[in-house]
Write an enzyme that holds these catalytic residues in place. Structure first.
Site, PDB file in Angstrom:
ATOM      1  N   ASP A  90       0.826  -1.199   0.000  1.00 46.09           N
ATOM      2  CA  ASP A  90       0.000   0.000   0.000  1.00 46.09           C
ATOM      3  C   ASP A  90       0.866   1.256   0.000  1.00 46.09           C
ATOM      4  O   ASP A  90       1.933   1.286   0.616  1.00 46.09           O
ATOM      5  CB  ASP A  90      -0.908  -0.007   1.237  1.00 46.09           C
ATOM      6  CG  ASP A  90      -2.022   1.002   1.134  1.00 46.09           C
ATOM      7  OD1 ASP A  90      -2.426   1.338   0.008  1.00 46.09           O
ATOM      8  OD2 ASP A  90      -2.484   1.464   2.186  1.00 46.09           O
ATOM      9  N   ASN A 142     -10.679  -3.167  -6.161  1.00 48.25           N
ATOM     10  CA  ASN A 142      -9.931  -2.199  -6.975  1.00 48.25           C
ATOM     11  C   ASN A 142     -10.575  -1.901  -8.320  1.00 48.25           C
ATOM     12  O   ASN A 142     -10.203  -0.939  -9.000  1.00 48.25           O
ATOM     13  CB  ASN A 142      -8.493  -2.674  -7.192  1.00 48.25           C
ATOM     14  CG  ASN A 142      -7.612  -2.515  -5.980  1.00 48.25           C
ATOM     15  OD1 ASN A 142      -6.567  -3.156  -5.868  1.00 48.25           O
ATOM     16  ND2 ASN A 142      -8.023  -1.686  -5.017  1.00 48.25           N
TER      17      ASN A 142
END
Length: 214
Positions: free
Chosen positions: A2, A50
């Protein structure tokens, strides 16, 4: 993995540059595994959530994935790395799917390190699929669910690392993390180096794992 977008934003660069730098961090980390004793590394590359991102960003991520396979597959084969996918990578565009399938086939017999990439993956969805598969053939138990997980061929999860300062699992390996050690770092993924990885391993090795025994 991330922090790619925030890495780019801090430098007033497009998000695609953050993802590109993130791929370099993957490459350096995989190369550093030799001699560490780490037999399996799983990377959360693209979650089932996503797809909510913009089409341009999804296209950039897909192009990077294809470039990584084309440029690094030979090195992976040479270094005995076996590629494995968890999640449903068939949802990507046909060229990407074909490249992934070819890489899976060409690395299938490698035994030094297993590099698992989570693509179109979600932990809750994985558990639901595994429970349904277990029910289809018999009793639903901890053991039968585990046998039908995407990660059934992998060793138990020992250490889960989350970068970028976020302190949550974000639907990643939820079942497998039941007794894993968790390690959170403020380092954004593009800045995450093999040295940071060794620091995480050192933290892990200093912990006492009791699995609820006492």
């Amino acid at each position: 993995m991330d922090g790619n977008g925030r890495w780019a934003k801090k430098r007033m660069l497009p998000r695609a540059m953050g993802h590109k730098k993130g791929v370099e961090a993957v490459r350096n980390l995989v190369r550093s595994l030799r001699g560490t004793g780490v037999k399996a590394l799983t990377l959360y590359a693209f979650s089932s959530e996503n797809w909510k991102r913009g089409a341009d960003e999804i296209d950039d991520l897909t192009k990077l994935m294809k470039h990584f396979i084309r440029s690094d597959l030979g090195e992976m084969i040479e270094n005995g790395v076996r590629l494995q996918i968890i999640g449903d990578h068939s949802a990507f565009e046909p060229e990407a799917v074909a490249l992934i399938d070819d890489a899976l086939a060409r690395t299938a017999h490698n035994t030094d390190t297993t590099l698992t990439v989570a693509l179109n993956y979600g932990g809750q969805q994985e558990i639901a699929r595994a429970a349904a598969a277990a029910a289809a053939v018999g009793d639903v138990t901890v053991e039968t669910i585990a046998a039908h997980l995407d990660t059934a061929s992998l060793p138990p999860l020992d250490l889960l690392i989350r970068t970028s300062g976020e302190v949550r699992l974000s639907n990643f390996l939820l079942w497998q993390a039941a007794y894993a050690e968790l390690y959170f770092t403020d380092v954004l993924w593009p800045d995450f180096t093999p040295e940071h990885f060794r620091e995480a391993l050192a933290s892990f090795s200093a912990r006492e794992r009791r699995y609820g025994g006492r």
